[in-house]
Design a protein around this motif. Structure first.
Motif, PDB file in Angstrom:
ATOM      1  N   THR A   1       2.161  35.701   0.921  1.00  0.00           N
ATOM      2  CA  THR A   1       0.469  36.586   1.447  1.00  0.00           C
ATOM      3  C   THR A   1      -0.401  36.321   2.423  1.00  0.00           C
ATOM      4  O   THR A   1      -0.086  35.234   2.641  1.00  0.00           O
ATOM      5  N   VAL A   2      -0.985  37.137   2.986  1.00  0.00           N
ATOM      6  CA  VAL A   2      -1.668  36.928   4.241  1.00  0.00           C
ATOM      7  C   VAL A   2      -2.965  37.297   3.734  1.00  0.00           C
ATOM      8  O   VAL A   2      -2.416  38.875   3.898  1.00  0.00           O
ATOM      9  N   LEU A   3      -3.650  36.869   4.248  1.00  0.00           N
ATOM     10  CA  LEU A   3      -5.386  37.390   4.668  1.00  0.00           C
ATOM     11  C   LEU A   3      -5.562  37.579   5.920  1.00  0.00           C
ATOM     12  O   LEU A   3      -5.049  36.467   7.008  1.00  0.00           O
ATOM     13  N   LEU A   4      -6.281  38.974   6.400  1.00  0.00           N
ATOM     14  CA  LEU A   4      -6.126  38.866   7.668  1.00  0.00           C
ATOM     15  C   LEU A   4      -7.147  39.183   8.279  1.00  0.00           C
ATOM     16  O   LEU A   4      -8.110  40.684   8.583  1.00  0.00           O
ATOM     17  N   PRO A   5      -8.402  38.182   8.568  1.00  0.00           N
ATOM     18  CA  PRO A   5      -9.597  39.017   9.372  1.00  0.00           C
ATOM     19  C   PRO A   5      -9.201  38.669  10.902  1.00  0.00           C
ATOM     20  O   PRO A   5      -8.545  38.729  11.514  1.00  0.00           O
ATOM     21  N   GLY A   6     -10.247  39.559  11.669  1.00  0.00           N
ATOM     22  CA  GLY A   6      -9.792  40.212  12.993  1.00  0.00           C
ATOM     23  C   GLY A   6      -9.969  38.809  14.126  1.00  0.00           C
ATOM     24  O   GLY A   6      -9.663  38.548  14.624  1.00  0.00           O
ATOM     25  N   ASP A   7     -11.204  37.982  13.733  1.00  0.00           N
ATOM     26  CA  ASP A   7     -11.474  36.745  14.841  1.00  0.00           C
ATOM     27  C   ASP A   7     -10.341  35.672  13.930  1.00  0.00           C
ATOM     28  O   ASP A   7     -10.577  35.370  13.232  1.00  0.00           O
ATOM     29  N   PRO A   8      -9.829  35.019  15.302  1.00  0.00           N
ATOM     30  CA  PRO A   8      -9.157  34.176  15.522  1.00  0.00           C
ATOM     31  C   PRO A   8     -10.086  33.069  15.177  1.00  0.00           C
ATOM     32  O   PRO A   8      -9.544  31.797  13.960  1.00  0.00           O
ATOM     33  N   LYS A   9     -11.350  32.469  14.735  1.00  0.00           N
ATOM     34  CA  LYS A   9     -12.260  31.807  14.593  1.00  0.00           C
ATOM     35  C   LYS A   9     -12.431  31.461  13.273  1.00  0.00           C
ATOM     36  O   LYS A   9     -12.776  30.524  12.444  1.00  0.00           O
TER      37      LYS A   9
ATOM     38  N   ARG B   1       0.951  29.684  -1.957  1.00  0.00           N
ATOM     39  CA  ARG B   1       0.879  29.588  -0.899  1.00  0.00           C
ATOM     40  C   ARG B   1       0.547  30.451   0.436  1.00  0.00           C
ATOM     41  O   ARG B   1       0.738  31.874  -0.298  1.00  0.00           O
ATOM     42  N   VAL B   2      -1.110  30.462   1.038  1.00  0.00           N
ATOM     43  CA  VAL B   2      -1.254  31.026   1.919  1.00  0.00           C
ATOM     44  C   VAL B   2      -1.306  31.356   3.488  1.00  0.00           C
ATOM     45  O   VAL B   2      -1.587  29.962   3.712  1.00  0.00           O
ATOM     46  N   THR B   3      -1.298  32.441   3.986  1.00  0.00           N
ATOM     47  CA  THR B   3      -1.578  32.532   5.751  1.00  0.00           C
ATOM     48  C   THR B   3      -2.437  32.958   5.633  1.00  0.00           C
ATOM     49  O   THR B   3      -2.843  34.127   4.735  1.00  0.00           O
ATOM     50  N   ILE B   4      -3.561  32.747   6.590  1.00  0.00           N
ATOM     51  CA  ILE B   4      -4.188  33.053   7.186  1.00  0.00           C
ATOM     52  C   ILE B   4      -4.523  33.178   8.957  1.00  0.00           C
ATOM     53  O   ILE B   4      -4.525  32.254   9.256  1.00  0.00           O
ATOM     54  N   HIS B   5      -4.287  34.869   9.166  1.00  0.00           N
ATOM     55  CA  HIS B   5      -3.959  34.707  10.293  1.00  0.00           C
ATOM     56  C   HIS B   5      -5.370  35.698  11.225  1.00  0.00           C
ATOM     57  O   HIS B   5      -4.959  36.611  10.297  1.00  0.00           O
ATOM     58  N   GLY B   6      -5.618  35.492  12.058  1.00  0.00           N
ATOM     59  CA  GLY B   6      -6.022  36.682  12.598  1.00  0.00           C
ATOM     60  C   GLY B   6      -5.270  37.677  13.294  1.00  0.00           C
ATOM     61  O   GLY B   6      -4.359  37.498  13.381  1.00  0.00           O
ATOM     62  N   SER B   7      -6.153  38.871  13.549  1.00  0.00           N
ATOM     63  CA  SER B   7      -6.349  40.823  13.846  1.00  0.00           C
ATOM     64  C   SER B   7      -6.484  40.833  14.804  1.00  0.00           C
ATOM     65  O   SER B   7      -5.835  41.813  15.279  1.00  0.00           O
ATOM     66  N   GLY B   8      -7.547  40.273  15.621  1.00  0.00           N
ATOM     67  CA  GLY B   8      -7.519  40.728  16.569  1.00  0.00           C
ATOM     68  C   GLY B   8      -8.802  42.250  16.182  1.00  0.00           C
ATOM     69  O   GLY B   8      -8.987  42.158  14.952  1.00  0.00           O
ATOM     70  N   MET B   9      -9.228  42.528  17.195  1.00  0.00           N
ATOM     71  CA  MET B   9     -10.089  43.749  17.266  1.00  0.00           C
ATOM     72  C   MET B   9      -9.236  45.552  17.204  1.00  0.00           C
ATOM     73  O   MET B   9      -8.577  45.348  18.107  1.00  0.00           O
TER      74      MET B   9
ATOM     75  N   ALA C   1     -10.497  32.484  11.627  1.00  0.00           N
ATOM     76  CA  ALA C   1      -9.565  32.672   9.844  1.00  0.00           C
ATOM     77  C   ALA C   1      -9.465  30.902  10.256  1.00  0.00           C
ATOM     78  O   ALA C   1      -9.102  30.595   9.146  1.00  0.00           O
ATOM     79  N   GLU C   2      -9.694  30.277  11.370  1.00  0.00           N
ATOM     80  CA  GLU C   2      -9.480  29.027  11.038  1.00  0.00           C
ATOM     81  C   GLU C   2     -11.126  28.312  10.132  1.00  0.00           C
ATOM     82  O   GLU C   2      -9.916  27.164   9.912  1.00  0.00           O
ATOM     83  N   TRP C   3     -11.714  29.108  10.127  1.00  0.00           N
ATOM     84  CA  TRP C   3     -13.297  28.963   9.488  1.00  0.00           C
ATOM     85  C   TRP C   3     -12.244  28.945   8.101  1.00  0.00           C
ATOM     86  O   TRP C   3     -12.110  27.979   7.058  1.00  0.00           O
ATOM     87  N   ALA C   4     -11.960  29.789   7.353  1.00  0.00           N
ATOM     88  CA  ALA C   4     -11.036  30.308   6.593  1.00  0.00           C
ATOM     89  C   ALA C   4     -10.782  29.056   5.685  1.00  0.00           C
ATOM     90  O   ALA C   4     -10.331  28.812   4.419  1.00  0.00           O
TER      91      ALA C   4
END
Length: 235
Positions: free
Chosen positions: A15-23, A56-64, A25-28
């Motif tokens: 399971t992966v959560l994908l925010p655009g902004d890598p920072k 288990r969860v991965t939170i990974h930036g995806s860019g713009m 992802a760090e905050w979340a």
């Protein structure tokens, strides 16, 4: 390890959560997960794996943009075995009844073009969310006292859009909001047999010109992350 993701085998969760902004992802990751481990920092695109309520969860930036997201989603699915991908990001409201800080859950995602258009050629493919994730997200939102807007959104391939006529027509046809990634995510998930959903927080409004500053955006995104986690792992 892939060209764009430096994680070792087993370091990426299904399971992966994908925010655009890598920072973001760090905050979340540090705000919502336990036992957080940095699993990727190639090109500054941060990815973290930890646990939420034992899952288990991965939170990974995806860019713009869809081209950037396409790179990471393809590699996460094909090379790391990701099966559930939830985009958590910001969007611009297109309807008068959608307000700043509101949560939008994307049932469908319209677009002019996506990186997958070359494969689909003349077909106007209709990218849509996974029903199970969508239903679970709506349930989770209401359990948190959030009344989400559910419907179609528009995934634009430009940020500085100079097509007011297109914005007018998308609004006329009931499009809730605009962002830049979901249409390609939904298409890739369909292609590879994965589940996908976009849960978005309204950060600006195309009709009123209102917008949240960076501090307000961060403090407003907590509901979105919680809803995404609860949808991925419903009780």
């Amino acid at each position: 390890m892939t060209v764009h993701i430096g994680a070792k085998p087993g370091q990426i969760a299904e399971t992966v959560l994908l925010p655009g902004d890598p920072k973001r992802a760090e905050w979340a990751a540090h705000s919502f997960l336990e036992g957080v481990e940095l699993v990727n920092d190639v090109r500054g695109m941060l990815g973290y794996t930890g646990t939420w309520n034992g899952h288990r969860v991965t939170i990974h930036g995806s860019g713009m943009g869809m081209s950037s997201l396409s790179i990471y989603a393809n590699e996460l699915i094909r090379d790391y075995g990701a099966k559930t991908l939830v985009r958590i990001g910001s969007c611009g409201a297109m309807q008068a009844h959608v307000a700043l800080r509101d949560v939008v859950i994307a049932m469908t995602a319209s677009s002019i073009s996506t990186p997958s258009s070359a494969i689909l050629r003349e077909v106007n493919f209709a990218p849509c969310a996974d029903w199970g994730l969508l239903h679970a997200a709506v349930t989770a939102a209401k359990a948190r006292g959030v009344n989400p807007h559910v419907g179609g959104i528009y995934s634009s391939d430009t940020f500085y859009d100079e097509r007011p006529d297109l914005t007018e027509q998308m609004t006329r046809h009931g499009t809730l909001a605009v962002e830049m990634e979901a249409a390609e995510l939904y298409t890739l998930a369909a292609r590879h047999g994965a589940r996908a959903l976009a849960i978005l927080t309204v950060s600006d409004h195309l009709q009123t010109g209102e917008a949240l500053d960076s501090t307000a955006r961060e403090s407003s995104f907590g509901d979105m992350v919680e809803i995404a986690l609860m949808a991925a792992f419903p009780e």
